[in-house]
Design a protein around this motif. Structure first.
Motif, mmCIF file in Angstrom:
data_model
loop_
_atom_site.group_PDB
_atom_site.id
_atom_site.type_symbol
_atom_site.label_atom_id
_atom_site.label_comp_id
_atom_site.label_asym_id
_atom_site.label_seq_id
_atom_site.Cartn_x
_atom_site.Cartn_y
_atom_site.Cartn_z
ATOM 1 N N TRP A 124 109.839 51.090 39.293
ATOM 2 C CA TRP A 124 108.531 51.011 39.954
ATOM 3 C C TRP A 124 107.768 52.316 39.806
ATOM 4 C CZ3 TRP A 124 106.342 48.190 44.558
ATOM 5 C CH2 TRP A 124 106.462 46.815 44.373
ATOM 6 N N ALA A 125 108.465 53.447 39.855
ATOM 7 C CA ALA A 125 107.788 54.740 39.701
ATOM 8 C C ALA A 125 107.073 54.798 38.353
ATOM 9 C CB ALA A 125 108.790 55.881 39.830
ATOM 10 N N ARG A 126 107.688 54.235 37.337
ATOM 11 C CA ARG A 126 107.073 54.228 36.000
ATOM 12 C C ARG A 126 105.829 53.333 35.945
ATOM 13 N NH1 ARG A 126 110.540 56.803 32.638
ATOM 14 N NH2 ARG A 126 112.724 56.834 33.249
ATOM 15 N N LYS A 127 105.738 52.368 36.843
ATOM 16 C CA LYS A 127 104.615 51.412 36.856
ATOM 17 C C LYS A 127 103.720 51.611 38.079
ATOM 18 C CE LYS A 127 107.743 48.074 34.821
ATOM 19 N NZ LYS A 127 108.492 46.866 35.011
ATOM 20 N N TRP A 128 103.916 52.701 38.794
ATOM 21 C CA TRP A 128 103.325 52.878 40.100
ATOM 22 C C TRP A 128 101.808 52.741 40.126
ATOM 23 C CZ3 TRP A 128 104.807 51.825 44.553
ATOM 24 C CH2 TRP A 128 104.238 52.366 45.688
ATOM 25 N N VAL A 129 101.110 53.391 39.225
ATOM 26 C CA VAL A 129 99.645 53.337 39.217
ATOM 27 C C VAL A 129 99.184 51.899 39.022
ATOM 28 C CG1 VAL A 129 97.560 54.062 37.994
ATOM 29 C CG2 VAL A 129 99.362 55.728 38.493
ATOM 30 N N ARG A 130 99.793 51.199 38.072
ATOM 31 C CA ARG A 130 99.424 49.806 37.819
ATOM 32 C C ARG A 130 99.698 48.927 39.042
ATOM 33 N NH1 ARG A 130 102.650 45.925 33.946
ATOM 34 N NH2 ARG A 130 104.101 47.594 34.313
ATOM 35 N N ILE A 131 100.822 49.150 39.704
ATOM 36 C CA ILE A 131 101.171 48.360 40.890
ATOM 37 C C ILE A 131 100.170 48.620 42.021
ATOM 38 C CG2 ILE A 131 102.897 48.109 42.730
ATOM 39 C CD1 ILE A 131 105.039 48.522 40.506
ATOM 40 N N LEU A 132 99.848 49.887 42.245
ATOM 41 C CA LEU A 132 98.873 50.216 43.298
ATOM 42 C C LEU A 132 97.509 49.602 43.011
ATOM 43 C CD1 LEU A 132 99.565 53.941 44.242
ATOM 44 C CD2 LEU A 132 100.034 51.898 45.586
ATOM 45 N N GLU A 133 97.065 49.718 41.762
ATOM 46 C CA GLU A 133 95.757 49.150 41.401
ATOM 47 C C GLU A 133 95.757 47.641 41.576
ATOM 48 O OE1 GLU A 133 95.146 50.635 37.440
ATOM 49 O OE2 GLU A 133 94.397 52.575 38.170
ATOM 50 N N LYS A 134 96.838 46.987 41.194
ATOM 51 C CA LYS A 134 96.930 45.535 41.319
ATOM 52 C C LYS A 134 96.934 45.112 42.793
ATOM 53 C CE LYS A 134 98.164 41.860 38.736
ATOM 54 N NZ LYS A 134 97.097 41.539 37.884
ATOM 55 N N THR A 135 97.610 45.893 43.624
ATOM 56 C CA THR A 135 97.752 45.545 45.028
ATOM 57 C C THR A 135 96.529 45.916 45.863
ATOM 58 O OG1 THR A 135 100.124 45.933 44.811
ATOM 59 C CG2 THR A 135 99.268 45.790 47.035
ATOM 60 N N PHE A 136 96.000 47.112 45.641
ATOM 61 C CA PHE A 136 94.936 47.623 46.511
ATOM 62 C C PHE A 136 93.583 47.790 45.821
ATOM 63 C CE2 PHE A 136 98.925 49.361 48.255
ATOM 64 C CZ PHE A 136 98.882 48.795 49.519
ATOM 65 N N GLY A 137 93.545 47.565 44.510
ATOM 66 C CA GLY A 137 92.290 47.766 43.796
ATOM 67 C C GLY A 137 91.894 49.232 43.827
ATOM 68 N N ASP A 138 90.618 49.471 43.890
ATOM 69 C CA ASP A 138 90.105 50.842 43.903
ATOM 70 C C ASP A 138 89.789 51.243 45.341
ATOM 71 O OD1 ASP A 138 89.208 53.279 43.026
ATOM 72 O OD2 ASP A 138 87.179 52.562 42.585
#
Length: 181
Positions: A124-138
């Motif tokens: 998840w750490a390797r995908k963290w930015v993508r996961i956050l953007e997918k979950t919370f948007g901007d």
């Protein structure tokens, strides 16, 4: 979706198939290799956890492609219908609430969770930015609010030859972006 068929093992439908969350890939592959188990694997992307309906449909697609095989599923309870779907297909799931509990044990998981931990695994750490953007948007404010209200510290785990490195980081509301691994 990752498929793993060791070069020394030809994929064949007589072998058991293990379908799992990609978060457990290193541990499962290590166990299969160490024990020389005749098992084929399919790992679904761990970031599907933030899209439970897509996770369930991806799992159903994989299972439908392997109807004639003996299949085991290793996932947490990541979708409310997961166990019902698997029961209809006659497939058993490893009983665990989530992958973190599988890796560190239910007792340690519950203790750290009640102490305010947020668990971040290597995958998840390797995908963290993508996961956050997918979950919370901007929405940096939403991210800040969710993590400050629900968590006091991060517990990070890196899987290398089954050695887990767990560290307590400064409280989330006291960290700068550079403090994250």
């Amino acid at each position: 979706m990752h498929r793993n068929n060791s070069p020394n093992q030809k994929a064949n439908t007589d072998r058991k198939l293990l379908v799992s969350c990609g978060i457990l890939k290193k541990e499962i592959e290590s166990l299969i290799s160490k024990n020389n188990w005749p098992i084929n694997t399919v790992f679904l992307d761990s970031s599907l956890h933030v899209e439970p309906d897509r996770l369930l449909s991806s799992l159903i697609i994989v299972l439908s492609r392997h109807r004639e095989r003996k299949v085991s599923v290793i996932f947490g309870a990541c979708h409310p219908m997961l166990d019902d779907v698997l029961a209809m297909l006659g497939i058993k799931r490893m009983q665990a609430q989530n992958c973190i509990g599988m890796l560190i044990g239910k007792k340690i998981f519950e203790e750290q969770l009640s102490d305010g931990a947020f668990f971040l695994l290597e995958d998840w750490a390797r995908k963290w930015v993508r996961i956050l953007e997918k979950t919370f948007g901007d929405s940096p404010e939403m991210i800040k609010q969710v993590f400050q209200q629900g968590h006091k510290y991060n517990t990070c785990s890196q899987s290398k030859l089954h050695i887990r490195i767990t560290s307590r980081m400064p409280p989330i509301n006291a960290r700068k972006k550079s403090d994250c691994p």
